[in-house]
Design an enzyme around this catalytic site. Structure first.
Site, PDB file in Angstrom:
ATOM      1  N   ASP A 194      50.942  28.463  40.735  1.00  0.00           N
ATOM      2  CA  ASP A 194      52.168  28.011  41.355  1.00  0.00           C
ATOM      3  C   ASP A 194      53.385  28.054  40.371  1.00  0.00           C
ATOM      4  O   ASP A 194      54.283  28.547  40.822  1.00  0.00           O
ATOM      5  CB  ASP A 194      51.956  26.516  41.861  1.00  0.00           C
ATOM      6  CG  ASP A 194      51.585  25.466  41.037  1.00  0.00           C
ATOM      7  OD1 ASP A 194      51.143  25.799  39.908  1.00  0.00           O
ATOM      8  OD2 ASP A 194      51.699  24.110  41.429  1.00  0.00           O
ATOM      9  N   ASP A 211      45.364  39.099  42.798  1.00  0.00           N
ATOM     10  CA  ASP A 211      45.483  39.718  44.054  1.00  0.00           C
ATOM     11  C   ASP A 211      47.040  39.190  44.711  1.00  0.00           C
ATOM     12  O   ASP A 211      47.863  40.427  44.986  1.00  0.00           O
ATOM     13  CB  ASP A 211      44.731  39.269  45.479  1.00  0.00           C
ATOM     14  CG  ASP A 211      44.712  40.510  46.463  1.00  0.00           C
ATOM     15  OD1 ASP A 211      45.408  41.193  46.453  1.00  0.00           O
ATOM     16  OD2 ASP A 211      43.752  40.097  47.564  1.00  0.00           O
ATOM     17  N   LYS A 228      44.487  27.243  37.649  1.00  0.00           N
ATOM     18  CA  LYS A 228      44.744  25.991  38.232  1.00  0.00           C
ATOM     19  C   LYS A 228      43.932  24.971  37.706  1.00  0.00           C
ATOM     20  O   LYS A 228      43.058  24.012  38.510  1.00  0.00           O
ATOM     21  CB  LYS A 228      44.574  26.174  39.672  1.00  0.00           C
ATOM     22  CG  LYS A 228      45.269  25.094  40.649  1.00  0.00           C
ATOM     23  CD  LYS A 228      46.643  24.905  40.506  1.00  0.00           C
ATOM     24  CE  LYS A 228      47.259  23.662  41.567  1.00  0.00           C
ATOM     25  NZ  LYS A 228      48.669  23.543  41.081  1.00  0.00           N
ATOM     26  N   ASP A 286      50.966  41.658  43.737  1.00  0.00           N
ATOM     27  CA  ASP A 286      51.876  42.309  44.845  1.00  0.00           C
ATOM     28  C   ASP A 286      53.246  41.664  44.302  1.00  0.00           C
ATOM     29  O   ASP A 286      54.386  42.430  44.584  1.00  0.00           O
ATOM     30  CB  ASP A 286      51.371  41.966  46.175  1.00  0.00           C
ATOM     31  CG  ASP A 286      50.256  43.107  46.488  1.00  0.00           C
ATOM     32  OD1 ASP A 286      49.802  43.847  45.857  1.00  0.00           O
ATOM     33  OD2 ASP A 286      50.091  42.822  47.535  1.00  0.00           O
ATOM     34  N   TYR A 330      36.362  35.959  46.226  1.00  0.00           N
ATOM     35  CA  TYR A 330      35.821  36.871  47.279  1.00  0.00           C
ATOM     36  C   TYR A 330      34.340  37.183  47.245  1.00  0.00           C
ATOM     37  O   TYR A 330      33.871  37.472  48.224  1.00  0.00           O
ATOM     38  CB  TYR A 330      36.684  38.193  47.046  1.00  0.00           C
ATOM     39  CG  TYR A 330      38.346  37.807  47.090  1.00  0.00           C
ATOM     40  CD1 TYR A 330      38.878  37.093  47.964  1.00  0.00           C
ATOM     41  CD2 TYR A 330      39.070  38.988  46.548  1.00  0.00           C
ATOM     42  CE1 TYR A 330      40.127  36.928  47.913  1.00  0.00           C
ATOM     43  CE2 TYR A 330      40.346  39.096  46.735  1.00  0.00           C
ATOM     44  CZ  TYR A 330      40.896  37.666  47.591  1.00  0.00           C
ATOM     45  OH  TYR A 330      42.235  37.848  47.583  1.00  0.00           O
TER      46      TYR A 330
END
Length: 360
Positions: free
Chosen positions: A226, A250, A194, A254, A143
């Protein structure tokens, strides 16, 4: 001897002032029981600040926050301010607050309250007993990485670029927060990356692994993002504390939040290296029910408990508040968002009164 703390309150917009009033009453009551004194300073932020000052985060508010031991935020925003230019919107004030207080660590718990287990979309045996803390890096990663933008390539085709980048020091500081958080919980930390594909993730894994030597009481494991997403849905009870970067955090926080079935019950914390942290519910300002005594104050009350635990190092006070919330749910009290058959419907203020009674 009485311990005194200076707390900045940011009630904000919509249901914010209603749920904040409940949290303040609860903190005052638990404070009187444990010789804790709170000096509350209220300040403007969000839409209400735009209406009064033209800015979603007035300089005076940021200064007040910096001088406090912790900041308790309710909710900001609403339809009224949705059409303003981006720099004037309530949400821009929140980003400014995080930047101004240098808050780099976001703590998002996902705890299944046994009384609300049937609100989850997953089977009871999968979610029963789930208690996860996601520690997300908040100020780095994709970001904020450079270069970023939409560029013209040599062929004349547009090319979008976002850069995922982390330095060793950025990884180390979020890693230490995560290890220390795991120490206060069940002593298990899962780092999500990752590293099989991304060099930035390989550095992340190397740094987190090196830190583990300083925390021999914490059991460290690693998962690719993943697989972590799959495992969160398959068998969430395997997790205690999760640490990950900005983008993965992020998404995973959630996903973890929805295991609980109601986002209206969840608190969060944003912490820096020094100075006050910000503690707030995950839910929004719900302008459609503002001022109608219909709001659920429990996430705000639990945010106050998180503030006591992680911001002010008062675990006994946090335990008392969390136990009172559990008692009230055991007694069958429910606001509209968590109402179920056979339960007692109450408004925001009555729910607050029930918590005060449980504390007493």
């Amino acid at each position: 001897m009485t311990q005194s703390f200076r707390i900045t309150l940011l009630p904000g917009d919509g249901i914010g002032p209603e749920i904040m009033a409940v949290a303040v009453d609860v903190m005052n009551q638990v404070g009187s029981q444990l010789d804790l004194s709170f000096d509350f300073q209220e300040a403007l932020m969000g839409g209400v600040a735009i209406d009064e000052t033209g800015s979603p985060l007035p300089d005076a508010t940021l200064a007040t926050c910096k001088q406090s031991d912790a900041v308790l935020l309710a909710a900001i925003g609403g339809y009224k301010w949705d059409t303003l230019p981006r720099h004037q919107r309530p949400e821009t004030g929140l980003l400014g607050l995080r930047a101004g207080l240098e808050l780099f660590a976001n703590l998002r718990p996902a705890t299944i309250l046994p009384q609300l287990i049937d609100a989850s979309s997953l089977k009871r045996e999968v979610v029963e007993g789930v208690d996860i803390m996601v520690v997300r890096e908040l100020t780095g990663g994709i970001y904020f990485g450079e270069p970023k933008g939409i560029f013209q390539s040599e062929t004349g085709e547009k090319r979008g670029v976002s850069t995922m980048a982390y330095t060793e020091s950025e990884i180390d500081r979020i890693g230490r927060v995560a290890f220390e958080t795991a120490q206060k919980r069940q002593g298990r930390l899962c780092s999500v990356d990752k590293a099989n594909v991304l060099e930035v993730s390989q550095l992340w894994r190397d740094c987190i692994t090196a830190l583990a030597a300083d925390y021999p009481d914490v059991e460290l494991s690693h998962l690719y993002v993943d697989n972590a997403a799959m495992q969160l849905v398959r068998w969430p009870k395997q997790f205690d504390t999760i640490v990950t970067g900005n983008l993965f955090g992020d998404i995973l926080s959630d996903a973890a939040a929805m295991l609980t079935g109601s986002i209206g019950m969840l608190p969060s914390a944003s912490l820096g290296a020094a100075g006050p942290g910000v503690f707030e519910p995950v839910h929004g300002s719900a302008p459609d029910i503002a001022g109608q005594d219909q709001a659920n104050p429990l996430a705000q009350v639990l945010s106050a408990a998180m503030m006591l635990r992680y911001g002010l190092d008062q675990p006994e006070a946090a335990d008392k508040i969390e136990a009172a919330v559990s008692t009230v749910l055991d007694q069958g009290y429910r606001t509209g968002d968590i109402m179920a058959e056979g339960m007692t419907a109450v408004g925001c203020k009555a729910m607050g009164d029930a918590i005060l009674k449980a504390l007493a």
